[in-house]
Design a protein around this motif. Structure first.
Motif, mmCIF file in Angstrom:
data_model
loop_
_atom_site.group_PDB
_atom_site.id
_atom_site.type_symbol
_atom_site.label_atom_id
_atom_site.label_comp_id
_atom_site.label_asym_id
_atom_site.label_seq_id
_atom_site.Cartn_x
_atom_site.Cartn_y
_atom_site.Cartn_z
ATOM 1 N N ARG A 101 -47.531 -34.320 -27.319
ATOM 2 C CA ARG A 101 -47.561 -32.853 -28.109
ATOM 3 C C ARG A 101 -46.876 -31.737 -27.679
ATOM 4 O O ARG A 101 -46.346 -31.038 -28.381
ATOM 5 N N GLU A 102 -46.916 -31.537 -26.422
ATOM 6 C CA GLU A 102 -46.475 -30.217 -25.490
ATOM 7 C C GLU A 102 -44.864 -30.236 -26.035
ATOM 8 O O GLU A 102 -44.322 -29.422 -26.367
ATOM 9 N N ALA A 103 -44.269 -31.467 -25.716
ATOM 10 C CA ALA A 103 -42.786 -31.556 -25.983
ATOM 11 C C ALA A 103 -42.474 -31.306 -27.280
ATOM 12 O O ALA A 103 -41.664 -30.701 -27.674
ATOM 13 N N GLN A 104 -43.125 -31.786 -28.267
ATOM 14 C CA GLN A 104 -42.827 -31.856 -29.458
ATOM 15 C C GLN A 104 -42.820 -30.166 -30.120
ATOM 16 O O GLN A 104 -42.107 -29.697 -30.918
ATOM 17 N N PHE A 105 -43.930 -29.625 -29.576
ATOM 18 C CA PHE A 105 -44.379 -28.069 -30.142
ATOM 19 C C PHE A 105 -43.270 -27.134 -29.279
ATOM 20 O O PHE A 105 -42.593 -26.304 -29.959
ATOM 21 N N ILE A 106 -43.014 -27.407 -28.116
ATOM 22 C CA ILE A 106 -42.175 -26.408 -27.245
ATOM 23 C C ILE A 106 -40.796 -26.824 -27.424
ATOM 24 O O ILE A 106 -39.876 -25.817 -27.776
ATOM 25 N N PHE A 107 -40.391 -28.024 -27.348
ATOM 26 C CA PHE A 107 -39.058 -28.210 -27.363
ATOM 27 C C PHE A 107 -38.303 -28.925 -28.662
ATOM 28 O O PHE A 107 -37.142 -29.099 -28.811
ATOM 29 N N GLY A 108 -39.331 -29.243 -29.809
ATOM 30 C CA GLY A 108 -39.239 -29.717 -30.907
ATOM 31 C C GLY A 108 -38.601 -31.227 -30.858
ATOM 32 O O GLY A 108 -37.901 -31.664 -31.709
ATOM 33 N N THR A 109 -38.682 -31.917 -29.570
ATOM 34 C CA THR A 109 -38.058 -33.151 -29.694
ATOM 35 C C THR A 109 -39.002 -33.889 -28.374
ATOM 36 O O THR A 109 -39.305 -33.453 -27.461
ATOM 37 N N THR A 110 -38.793 -35.317 -28.290
ATOM 38 C CA THR A 110 -39.408 -36.066 -27.002
ATOM 39 C C THR A 110 -38.240 -36.902 -26.414
ATOM 40 O O THR A 110 -38.266 -37.565 -25.812
ATOM 41 N N ASP A 111 -36.859 -36.348 -26.791
ATOM 42 C CA ASP A 111 -35.708 -36.872 -26.097
ATOM 43 C C ASP A 111 -35.637 -36.604 -24.816
ATOM 44 O O ASP A 111 -35.574 -35.172 -24.422
ATOM 45 N N THR A 112 -35.743 -37.427 -24.077
ATOM 46 C CA THR A 112 -35.546 -37.021 -22.565
ATOM 47 C C THR A 112 -34.155 -36.649 -22.018
ATOM 48 O O THR A 112 -34.050 -36.434 -20.742
ATOM 49 N N ILE A 113 -33.144 -36.798 -23.111
ATOM 50 C CA ILE A 113 -32.037 -36.141 -22.513
ATOM 51 C C ILE A 113 -31.847 -34.716 -22.319
ATOM 52 O O ILE A 113 -31.375 -33.987 -21.626
#
Length: 553
Positions: free
Chosen positions: A96-108
């Motif tokens: 959830r944090e990745a989606q909100f802060i970075f807009g993605t869950t792509d670990t690249i």
């Protein structure tokens, strides 16, 4: 009182909490504030704040403390920096944090990778009480707190100041951009580069600062000030740009330059940009009245070969009239010793950069072998060392064999996933130091998990080359060979968590070299690896190094 040893990222966060750079924050975010920042980019009290600043700790440490306890925050040398009273402790939903802060869950995305693989599983929030600020022994005259910067502005009678954020060396385009901005807004300049944590692979900040000092000499007198910002960047694009603007407001600036793809990490796994190039400008523009700092938007600056000057990209009349040099192209020019045109940068800046970028055939690199036990890693690695000595007269070659490292560095570790990860982390750290000093590190270990191999890559790649060598010999053949009798013991239940028997091996998806020793001899395998090194420029043949001599008759 329990003590927590802060990571480099946490030390950066703490320093800006202590000196007011993160105002209105007075400590690490509580859980309600953290949730509000994710959902609304605001603290519970309504204050605008787009990036979560929390203290992440291990589960074992969290289990040893209770709410309202006071803990001691220390640096890696044990220096006491602050007390912290625990107000919140929780296990976040990192997806959830990745989606909100970075807009993605792509670990690249480096921010997502750090969140998923380098951030502890429990977050703590609470007020901090300063004991001392983190110690710095370098460039002390360039380090200023917000209070100190504001005092300098006052003494210089600078009432309009434009901040320029950067994590890269500055060249003529950046100088032109900042001078245009200063002239348009009748303001002075604060060149405010990040001296904390930036994107993996960036030029280290010692070199960057020497470049900034050189370019500072090209500005008119009493026109620009250089100061270092101890920030740990998240590479969060639009949210981060807004965060940077808030920080510069705290440093007394009236204007802030937001360029194309501000704080963007590049492209995703589909080779598409993570963020729209001007999304950061749009978000900062939306909030500039509230935060009381004027955004100065800029496009990409390009060199017009006809007009012999830099112009904004929207003024291009013909692409054939335009010259550009990308960051990748610049590194290639530096590594090959090729001439860098004067229109691109200043000779003094290039001179500093050439110190960091020797030709590739003089740089260090790591060959990171991975594969099942008995696949042939050590055999090929040892043969490869002999072959490399043929070409590498002035570079040391070190073998970090998995079995030897287990005995010498990791004798206390078992074979759980956590212990395996720590063992690989130790190997990668040693390899990074070898690579940093222009040596060659050959690592031969099973390394069964993809995330630890990727962590090794990210640790080493800032200092030189990294090549993942996957020895893909089939399990049945490895079991048949079984030179140490390990498979036999594992099947008999005498060895637990043995890769290939009762523990999984995650095969690399895109290794730099893949070798199956069931159909490749040792010599062929060595040649396959050296071919890659020649093609990438990290090896140079004798005929390339030594010019042919004329025969005198």
């Amino acid at each position: 009182m329990k003590n927590w040893i802060l990571s480099p990222k946490q030390i950066c966060d703490l320093e800006l909490l202590q000196n007011g750079g993160f105002f209105p924050l007075t400590g690490f975010l509580s859980q309600p504030d953290y949730d509000s920042v994710l959902d609304k980019m605001r603290l519970v009290n309504g204050s605008l704040w787009p990036i979560p600043v929390v203290l992440d700790v291990s589960e074992s440490f969290a289990d040893s403390i209770a709410l309202h306890d006071i803990i001691l925050l220390q640096d890696e040398e044990g220096n006491a920096l602050a007390h912290m009273r625990i107000h919140s402790a929780w296990k976040p939903d990192k997806t959830r944090e990745a989606q909100f802060i970075f807009g993605t869950t792509d670990t690249i995305h480096p921010g997502v990778y750090t969140l998923f693989h380098k951030t502890n599983s429990i977050y703590l929030g609470g007020e901090i009480e300063k004991i001392q600020t983190p110690k710095h022994y370098d460039f002390k005259n360039l380090r200023h707190s917000p209070k100190e910067i504001k005092k300098i502005f006052h003494e210089k009678k600078w009432d309009r100041v434009i901040a320029f954020q950067t994590r890269n060396p500055m060249h003529r385009a950046h100088q032109t951009l900042t001078l245009i901005a200063a002239k348009e807004h009748q303001a002075k300049l604060l060149i405010h580069p990040v001296s904390g944590i930036t994107k993996p692979g960036d030029i280290d900040y010692f070199i960057r600062i020497r470049c900034y000092l050189k370019i500072l000499e090209t500005y008119p007198e009493n026109h620009a000030l250089l100061s270092l910002l101890p920030l740990a960047m998240r590479m969060a694009g639009p949210r981060e740009a807004l965060w940077h603007a808030l920080i510069r407001k705290n440093y007394g600036c009236t204007h802030f330059i937001v360029g194309r793809d501000h704080a963007g990490p590049g492209n995703d796994k589909n080779n598409q940009p993570f963020y729209h190039p001007y999304a950061a400008q749009e978000l900062v523009k939306t909030h500039e009245e509230e935060i009381k700092i004027k955004m100065v938007p800029f496009q990409e600056m390009v060199f017009d070969k006809i007009k012999r000057r830099y112009i904004p990209a929207d003024q291009i009349q013909s692409e054939s009239d335009i010259a550009r040099i990308s960051g990748t192209q610049l590194r290639e020019l530096l590594q090959t010793g090729a001439e860098i045109p004067g229109w691109f940068s200043f000779p003094s800046v290039i001179q500093e950069l050439r110190k960091v970028y020797p030709p590739k055939h003089k740089q260090g690199f790591t060959l990171f072998f991975t594969g099942l036990s008995g696949s042939g890693k050590s055999t090929i690695a040892n043969a490869l060392i002999q072959k490399l000595h043929e070409y590498c007269i002035d570079r040391s070659i070190s073998l970090l064999d998995g079995d030897v490292v287990r005995r010498m560095l990791s004798s206390g570790l078992g074979f759980s996933k956590e212990d395996r990860a720590l063992n690989i982390r130790r190997i990668a750290y040693v390899a990074s130091e070898i690579t940093k000093h222009n040596g060659i590190a050959i690592c031969a270990q099973i390394a069964p998990h993809a995330n630890t191999r990727e962590e090794a890559r990210s640790l080493i790649i800032p200092y030189g080359g990294f090549f993942e060598i996957y020895i893909s010999t089939p399990l049945l053949l490895c079991e048949k060979r079984d030179p140490k009798g390990l498979y036999q013991k594992a099947h008999a239940g005498l060895i637990k968590n043995f890769t290939g028997v009762d523990d999984t091996y995650e095969a690399p998806k895109n290794p730099d070299v893949m070798i199956d020793t069931s159909n490749s001899s040792v010599e062929d395998s060595v040649n396959k690896i050296t071919d890659v090194l020649f093609k990438s420029g990290y090896l140079q043949s004798a005929s390339q190094k030594i010019p042919l001599m004329e025969t005198h008759r």
